[in-house]
Design an enzyme around this catalytic site. Structure first.
Site, mmCIF file in Angstrom:
data_model
loop_
_atom_site.group_PDB
_atom_site.id
_atom_site.type_symbol
_atom_site.label_atom_id
_atom_site.label_comp_id
_atom_site.label_asym_id
_atom_site.label_seq_id
_atom_site.Cartn_x
_atom_site.Cartn_y
_atom_site.Cartn_z
ATOM 1 C CD GLU A 246 -2.762 1.177 -0.018
ATOM 2 O OE1 GLU A 246 -2.563 2.080 -0.882
ATOM 3 O OE2 GLU A 246 -3.613 0.293 -0.161
ATOM 4 C CG ASP A 250 -1.027 4.866 -1.158
ATOM 5 O OD1 ASP A 250 -1.748 4.385 -2.049
ATOM 6 O OD2 ASP A 250 -1.313 4.814 0.045
ATOM 7 C CB SER A 447 -5.519 1.639 -2.341
ATOM 8 O OG SER A 447 -4.853 0.661 -3.091
#
Length: 525
Positions: A246, A250, A447
């Site tokens: 994650e 990002d 995400s």
């Protein structure tokens, strides 16, 4: 009567033991912990900004944000924080880091001291293969602090949120963030060195070597990445929970779009306390003032959160929006049930918050030359699909129309519709290529969409000299502009056994108002 014996239940603080949890026994009475106490807004403060009205205005025509006056209007009376400090001292709790802008003060002490101070019984629980500290019932506060204290977070350290991504081995159908930006007509070649994108991370970490590998391959200088710890958390690269995927996703996506921007990564514990504290820290930072806050973590709005916790996160997002910061959040990766397999539909939070731009997921259909033929709702048919639906906790937004936003499929109630916009998120058909833990991987999930659009808004800020700020209402106002949005009108986010929502013309609970054309939006700023 003493404060210890004259307490009242704190509204919104009630917790119940959830299905799948079991009681182990009492928490260690000597365990030390730190909690965050949030107090009310200053009773005599100026009126809070009318964000619904402000958000409808063209960003370039808004008055500049006066940070000092906004924080004064939204902040606490220092006397209220002093009252909490005095209360804490009665129970030998250490009070520190009083912050009127955030309306918070932190208290440190033992489990036994907190049990006595707040009228709780902290216990140890088991859920699956993890144990955590929590409680049942309400937190209690002194009667004279009723209405002063609004939230007490940190007594419970149960992991709250999930990262909204899915990693798979590198796929031949993978695309880069730069390719997606070109397909979406994002402005190219913009120097974003004056912009900061704040990323909220509740676990995991990154390595400079991974970032250098990724950006060298992309032909982009590695970004300036700042690691900022909240509530004792830090960059924990190699986290066995898998949250590195994650964090590095990002960073790599946001910095690929907003080249040369500063990436401020706020690491916090995965708890209600950590999550809210991280967003507040990013919103109020003067050292790293953010253009955007991108959140790729979430949890069902009716599972794990207390009502006071949701209110605390809502306040944090409101502060950010009032300061001219765009807050974006992933809408979830488990379709209409949001990972709760109870046969009902659920919305993910904080994407359902009114002050957040909720980001849903699509699937790209490319031709053999890599050109975009069509875009549909992301749903792999195996439980992985874009989140979206109708909130059970927030009213329909003033800038959404009842004609387009359906009733909640289970309750028949009207509520805030999620998502607002959508973008590529399919881990199977059009995954993003990323470097995670030293290896090239493919990844999808909503995400990816939050940092993608955070990058776009940073590019728009750099290009126009105007902060997009709280832009949700304005985006809805532009829905009739030709070609500004691609209306993703095919597909569904149904994941059994929950009922789902189908895409259609105009806004829908799978893709919102659609996918943004970056250059056309820039012209409207």
């Amino acid at each position: 009567m003493s404060v210890a014996h004259d307490r009242v239940a704190l509204i919104g603080s009630e917790r119940k033991m959830s299905k799948g949890q079991s009681l182990i026994g009492s928490a260690d009475s000597h365990e030390k912990l730190t909690v965050t106490v949030q107090v009310r807004r200053h009773p005599n403060a100026a009126a809070a900004p009318d964000l619904a009205e402000l958000g409808r205005q063209r960003p370039s025509r808004r008055a500049p944000v006066d940070r000092k006056s906004v924080l004064a209007a939204l902040g606490a009376d220092p006397k209220d924080l002093d009252q909490v400090k005095q209360f804490a001292q009665q129970f030998k709790l250490k009070a520190e880091q009083a912050d009127p802008a955030q309306r918070t003060i932190r208290l440190t002490g033992t489990v036994e001291q907190f049990n006595q101070a707040f009228g709780v019984q902290l216990k140890q629980y088991r859920e699956g293969d993890r144990t955590f500290r929590s409680r049942q019932g309400s937190v209690h506060v002194p009667r004279h602090l009723q209405g002063v204290i609004e939230r007490v977070s940190g007594l419970t350290n149960r992991p709250l949120a999930q990262p909204h991504h899915k990693l798979i081995p590198r796929s031949p159908s993978g695309v880069t963030a730069q390719q997606v930006a070109q397909l979406y007509d994002f402005p190219q070649g913009v120097d974003c060195s004056g912009q900061t994108i704040a990323l909220i991370e509740l676990g995991g970490g990154y390595s400079q070597q991974d970032l250098d590998t990724y950006f060298n391959n992309a032909g982009i200088p590695s970004p300036n990445v700042m690691s900022i710890g909240v509530d004792g958390a830090s960059n924990s690269y190699g986290d066995p929970s898998g949250a590195d995927g994650e964090v590095e996703l990002d960073i790599e996506i946001a910095a690929s779009i907003a080249q040369a921007a500063t990436i401020a990564v706020y690491f916090a514990p995965n708890s209600e306390q950590g999550f809210i504290d991280a967003v507040l820290a990013a919103a109020t930072s003067t050292q790293h003032p953010a253009t955007c806050i991108s959140i790729s973590w979430g949890a069902p709005e009716d599972a794990g959160w207390t009502a006071a916790g949701r209110s605390g996160m809502d306040f944090a997002c409101f502060v950010a929006a009032a300061l001219g910061i765009t807050v974006l959040a992933a809408s979830g990766d488990n379709g209409s049930n949001d990972g709760v397999y109870d046969g009902m539909a659920h919305c993910d939070f904080p994407s359902s918050d009114p002050y957040v731009l909720a980001c849903g997921g699509t699937s790209l259909q490319l031709d053999n030359k890599g050109m975009l033929r069509n875009e549909v709702v992301w749903n792999n048919g195996n439980g992985w699909a874009t989140g979206g639906g109708i909130s059970n906790e927030f009213l329909i937004l003033p800038w959404q129309t009842a004609d387009e936003v359906p009733l909640q499929v289970d309750t028949g109630q009207q509520g805030r519709g999620v998502p607002d916009v959508a973008g590529n998120a399919d881990p199977m058909r059009s995954p993003y290529e990323v470097v995670v833990d030293g290896a090239w991987m493919s990844v999808g999930g909503t995400s990816a969409v939050a940092p993608l659009y955070a990058g776009l808004f940073a590019v728009i800020a750099a290009s126009s000299g105007t902060m997009p700020g709280f832009i949700g209402p304005y985006l809805y106002q532009l829905a009739s502009q030709p070609n500004l949005y691609f209306d993703v009108d095919s597909g569904s986010n149904a994941v059994q056994p929950a009922p789902g929502y189908s895409a259609g013309k105009g806004w829908d609970a799978c893709s919102g108002i659609g996918r943004i054309n970056g250059n056309l939006l820039l012209q409207q700023i």
